[in-house]
Design a protein around this motif. Structure first.
Motif, PDB file in Angstrom:
ATOM      1  N   GLU A  18       0.797  -1.224   0.000  1.00  0.00           N
ATOM      2  CA  GLU A  18       0.000   0.000   0.000  1.00  0.00           C
ATOM      3  C   GLU A  18       0.828   1.273   0.000  1.00  0.00           C
ATOM      4  OE1 GLU A  18      -2.349  -0.466   3.500  1.00  0.00           O
ATOM      5  OE2 GLU A  18      -3.356  -2.280   2.757  1.00  0.00           O
ATOM      6  N   THR A  19       2.115   1.172   0.260  1.00  0.00           N
ATOM      7  CA  THR A  19       2.934   2.362   0.394  1.00  0.00           C
ATOM      8  C   THR A  19       3.134   3.073  -0.940  1.00  0.00           C
ATOM      9  OG1 THR A  19       4.976   3.223   1.365  1.00  0.00           O
ATOM     10  CG2 THR A  19       5.182   1.254   0.001  1.00  0.00           C
ATOM     11  N   GLN A 102      11.521  -3.075  -6.356  1.00  0.00           N
ATOM     12  CA  GLN A 102      11.823  -2.494  -7.664  1.00  0.00           C
ATOM     13  C   GLN A 102      10.637  -1.810  -8.338  1.00  0.00           C
ATOM     14  OE1 GLN A 102      12.758  -5.295 -10.804  1.00  0.00           O
ATOM     15  NE2 GLN A 102      11.630  -6.939  -9.806  1.00  0.00           N
ATOM     16  N   ASP A 103       9.422  -2.207  -8.015  1.00  0.00           N
ATOM     17  CA  ASP A 103       8.251  -1.629  -8.673  1.00  0.00           C
ATOM     18  C   ASP A 103       7.692  -0.409  -7.937  1.00  0.00           C
ATOM     19  OD1 ASP A 103       8.346  -3.559 -10.692  1.00  0.00           O
ATOM     20  OD2 ASP A 103       7.149  -4.972  -9.514  1.00  0.00           O
ATOM     21  N   LYS A 104       8.349  -0.017  -6.864  1.00  0.00           N
ATOM     22  CA  LYS A 104       7.935   1.169  -6.107  1.00  0.00           C
ATOM     23  C   LYS A 104       9.030   2.246  -6.213  1.00  0.00           C
ATOM     24  CE  LYS A 104       4.165  -0.386  -3.803  1.00  0.00           C
ATOM     25  NZ  LYS A 104       2.866   0.304  -3.668  1.00  0.00           N
ATOM     26  N   PRO A 105       8.670   3.522  -6.091  1.00  0.00           N
ATOM     27  CA  PRO A 105       9.710   4.540  -5.950  1.00  0.00           C
ATOM     28  C   PRO A 105      10.504   4.268  -4.671  1.00  0.00           C
ATOM     29  CG  PRO A 105       7.596   5.555  -6.474  1.00  0.00           C
ATOM     30  CD  PRO A 105       7.319   4.125  -6.140  1.00  0.00           C
ATOM     31  N   TYR A 106      11.824   4.177  -4.789  1.00  0.00           N
ATOM     32  CA  TYR A 106      12.640   3.828  -3.635  1.00  0.00           C
ATOM     33  C   TYR A 106      13.915   4.656  -3.611  1.00  0.00           C
ATOM     34  CZ  TYR A 106      15.703   1.277  -6.843  1.00  0.00           C
ATOM     35  OH  TYR A 106      16.570   0.968  -7.862  1.00  0.00           O
ATOM     36  N   PHE A 107      14.540   4.651  -2.453  1.00  0.00           N
ATOM     37  CA  PHE A 107      15.880   5.213  -2.312  1.00  0.00           C
ATOM     38  C   PHE A 107      16.591   4.402  -1.230  1.00  0.00           C
ATOM     39  CE2 PHE A 107      19.294   8.120  -1.211  1.00  0.00           C
ATOM     40  CZ  PHE A 107      19.645   8.638  -2.450  1.00  0.00           C
ATOM     41  N   VAL A 108      17.921   4.316  -1.356  1.00  0.00           N
ATOM     42  CA  VAL A 108      18.733   3.544  -0.422  1.00  0.00           C
ATOM     43  C   VAL A 108      19.785   4.449   0.217  1.00  0.00           C
ATOM     44  CG1 VAL A 108      20.365   1.645  -0.149  1.00  0.00           C
ATOM     45  CG2 VAL A 108      18.470   1.427  -1.775  1.00  0.00           C
ATOM     46  N   ASP A 210      10.080  14.942  -1.264  1.00  0.00           N
ATOM     47  CA  ASP A 210       9.015  14.475  -2.147  1.00  0.00           C
ATOM     48  C   ASP A 210       8.076  13.489  -1.439  1.00  0.00           C
ATOM     49  OD1 ASP A 210       7.916  14.299  -4.952  1.00  0.00           O
ATOM     50  OD2 ASP A 210       8.405  12.183  -4.622  1.00  0.00           O
ATOM     51  N   ALA A 211       8.617  12.787  -0.427  1.00  0.00           N
ATOM     52  CA  ALA A 211       7.828  11.783   0.292  1.00  0.00           C
ATOM     53  C   ALA A 211       6.918  12.388   1.354  1.00  0.00           C
ATOM     54  CB  ALA A 211       8.752  10.763   0.949  1.00  0.00           C
ATOM     55  N   GLU A 212       7.082  13.676   1.639  1.00  0.00           N
ATOM     56  CA  GLU A 212       6.253  14.303   2.663  1.00  0.00           C
ATOM     57  C   GLU A 212       4.771  14.202   2.292  1.00  0.00           C
ATOM     58  OE1 GLU A 212       7.475  18.274   3.451  1.00  0.00           O
ATOM     59  OE2 GLU A 212       9.390  17.684   4.361  1.00  0.00           O
ATOM     60  N   GLY A 213       3.981  13.724   3.233  1.00  0.00           N
ATOM     61  CA  GLY A 213       2.559  13.573   3.010  1.00  0.00           C
ATOM     62  C   GLY A 213       2.162  12.276   2.332  1.00  0.00           C
ATOM     63  N   LYS A 214       3.158  11.501   1.895  1.00  0.00           N
ATOM     64  CA  LYS A 214       2.876  10.223   1.238  1.00  0.00           C
ATOM     65  C   LYS A 214       3.036   9.073   2.221  1.00  0.00           C
ATOM     66  CE  LYS A 214       4.562  11.762  -3.302  1.00  0.00           C
ATOM     67  NZ  LYS A 214       5.560  11.516  -4.380  1.00  0.00           N
ATOM     68  N   LYS A 215       2.463   7.948   1.856  1.00  0.00           N
ATOM     69  CA  LYS A 215       2.714   6.741   2.636  1.00  0.00           C
ATOM     70  C   LYS A 215       4.141   6.280   2.360  1.00  0.00           C
ATOM     71  CE  LYS A 215      -2.034   4.973   2.640  1.00  0.00           C
ATOM     72  NZ  LYS A 215      -2.916   3.849   2.229  1.00  0.00           N
ATOM     73  N   ILE A 216       4.915   6.075   3.426  1.00  0.00           N
ATOM     74  CA  ILE A 216       6.302   5.678   3.270  1.00  0.00           C
ATOM     75  C   ILE A 216       6.624   4.515   4.207  1.00  0.00           C
ATOM     76  CG2 ILE A 216       7.066   7.480   4.884  1.00  0.00           C
ATOM     77  CD1 ILE A 216       9.731   7.558   3.337  1.00  0.00           C
ATOM     78  N   ASN A 242       6.030  11.405  11.036  1.00  0.00           N
ATOM     79  CA  ASN A 242       5.189  11.236   9.851  1.00  0.00           C
ATOM     80  C   ASN A 242       4.086  10.229  10.150  1.00  0.00           C
ATOM     81  OD1 ASN A 242       4.049  10.707   7.345  1.00  0.00           O
ATOM     82  ND2 ASN A 242       6.001  10.580   6.269  1.00  0.00           N
ATOM     83  N   GLU A 243       2.856  10.696  10.187  1.00  0.00           N
ATOM     84  CA  GLU A 243       1.742   9.812  10.526  1.00  0.00           C
ATOM     85  C   GLU A 243       1.515   8.750   9.456  1.00  0.00           C
ATOM     86  OE1 GLU A 243      -1.883  12.632   8.754  1.00  0.00           O
ATOM     87  OE2 GLU A 243      -1.687  12.285  10.911  1.00  0.00           O
ATOM     88  N   ASN A 244       2.058   8.968   8.253  1.00  0.00           N
ATOM     89  CA  ASN A 244       1.902   8.011   7.165  1.00  0.00           C
ATOM     90  C   ASN A 244       3.084   7.045   7.056  1.00  0.00           C
ATOM     91  OD1 ASN A 244      -0.581   9.123   6.093  1.00  0.00           O
ATOM     92  ND2 ASN A 244       0.644  10.858   5.379  1.00  0.00           N
ATOM     93  N   ALA A 245       3.990   7.081   8.014  1.00  0.00           N
ATOM     94  CA  ALA A 245       5.177   6.233   7.961  1.00  0.00           C
ATOM     95  C   ALA A 245       4.972   4.943   8.752  1.00  0.00           C
ATOM     96  CB  ALA A 245       6.388   6.981   8.514  1.00  0.00           C
ATOM     97  N   ILE A 246       5.653   3.904   8.292  1.00  0.00           N
ATOM     98  CA  ILE A 246       5.735   2.632   9.004  1.00  0.00           C
ATOM     99  C   ILE A 246       7.196   2.193   8.964  1.00  0.00           C
ATOM    100  CG2 ILE A 246       5.185   0.169   8.931  1.00  0.00           C
ATOM    101  CD1 ILE A 246       2.892   1.698   9.993  1.00  0.00           C
ATOM    102  N   LEU A 247       7.737   1.808  10.101  1.00  0.00           N
ATOM    103  CA  LEU A 247       9.116   1.310  10.169  1.00  0.00           C
ATOM    104  C   LEU A 247       9.092  -0.215  10.241  1.00  0.00           C
ATOM    105  CD1 LEU A 247      12.183   1.617  10.554  1.00  0.00           C
ATOM    106  CD2 LEU A 247      11.771   1.988  12.997  1.00  0.00           C
TER     107      LEU A 247
END
Length: 281
Positions: A18-19, A102-108, A210-216, A242-247
């Protein structure tokens, strides 16, 4: 226990599906889980002459050994660099994580220095190796910010090593100041951050903006407390604010985080490859 594990897997899978974006943080525990061990058989199989001469016990502590000469230092470092960067191909675990994201926007962002993310298929421009890279040499005093690709000279050093020493003519010298060279690893105040380092730093910051406000999903992999201010603590802060974040934390030895984040954190101490494969089912 099995039911708890299954529920954590299901919850993590749902979060990953869902992220909107995924931020991966890779630490030493990830490479260890992938088989890039700094001790045991992998060490003794490749460093027998150095163990006999210097009584080394592992690759980590031997990296701080005060060699008496540059010829001895580079005989060791050539082998250290070659084993971890050039002789080891992409590992299954890193490839599994690439398949997962790989199918999601990601960064490492990673403190690891052996290029396993890139070898596994991650786009180089999306990987920030913040602590350096085995592939490069730098001026030991950081007199300028250029790095030097070392594969050819490393191989030549190994070929010509005799009694744990390289020939004096192979000892690298800084082309600017004429001084000593070091591997490009963050070990002191002279660590060189070249143009590429600053580009990746900017890309990381842009990704976060760019991730602000998005599910991350913050996918933290094998990050301990050697340099917690680089990945572990920032991921905890991102999760908290971030209320939309999950660790999602995969960590055999250090799974527990901030008490304030306990309801937004899923920790796994199980075998890392088993967990990532379960995420993909």
């Amino acid at each position: 226990m099995k039911d708890n594990y299954r529920s954590r897997i299901d919850k993590a899978k749902a979060a990953l599906e869902e992220t909107d974006v995924i931020l991966l943080g890779g630490g030493a525990g990830l490479s260890a889980a992938a088989g890039l061990l700094y001790s045991g058989k992998r060490f003794t199989d490749h460093f027998g002459s150095f163990i006999e001469k210097y009584r080394f016990t592992d690759l980590y502590t031997s990296s701080f050994y005060p060699f008496g000469t540059q010829e001895e230092k580079w005989a060791y470092w050539a082998k250290h660099i070659s084993l971890n960067r050039y002789e080891t191909g992409p590992t299954n675990l890193y490839q599994d994580f690439y398949q997962l994201v790989q199918d999601k926007p990601y960064f490492v962002i990673t403190t690891n220095v052996e290029s396993q993310f890139e070898k596994a298929g991650f786009a180089p421009e999306k990987v920030f190796e913040i602590q350096g890279n085995y592939s490069f040499l730098q001026c030991a005093k950081g007199c300028h910010n250029k790095l030097y690709y070392n594969e050819h000279i490393v191989k030549e050093m190994i070929e010509k090593t005799v009694d744990c020493k390289i020939p004096s003519e192979l000892v690298p010298q800084c082309p600017v100041c004429g001084g000593k060279m070091d591997p490009n690893l963050r070990s002191n105040q002279y660590f060189v951050q070249d143009e590429n380092w600053y580009e990746r730093d900017a890309s990381y910051k842009d990704f976060l903006l760019d991730a602000e406000g998005k599910k991350i999903v913050l996918l933290e992999l094998g990050v301990g407390f050697n340099t917690p201010g680089i990945i572990r603590y920032p991921f905890e802060r991102l999760n908290y604010h971030n209320e939309n974040a999950i660790l999602i934390r995969l960590n055999k030895d250090h799974p527990v985080g901030m008490e304030e984040n306990k309801d937004k954190t899923m920790a796994f101490t199980e075998d890392m490859r088993e967990v990532v494969l379960a995420f993909m089912k």
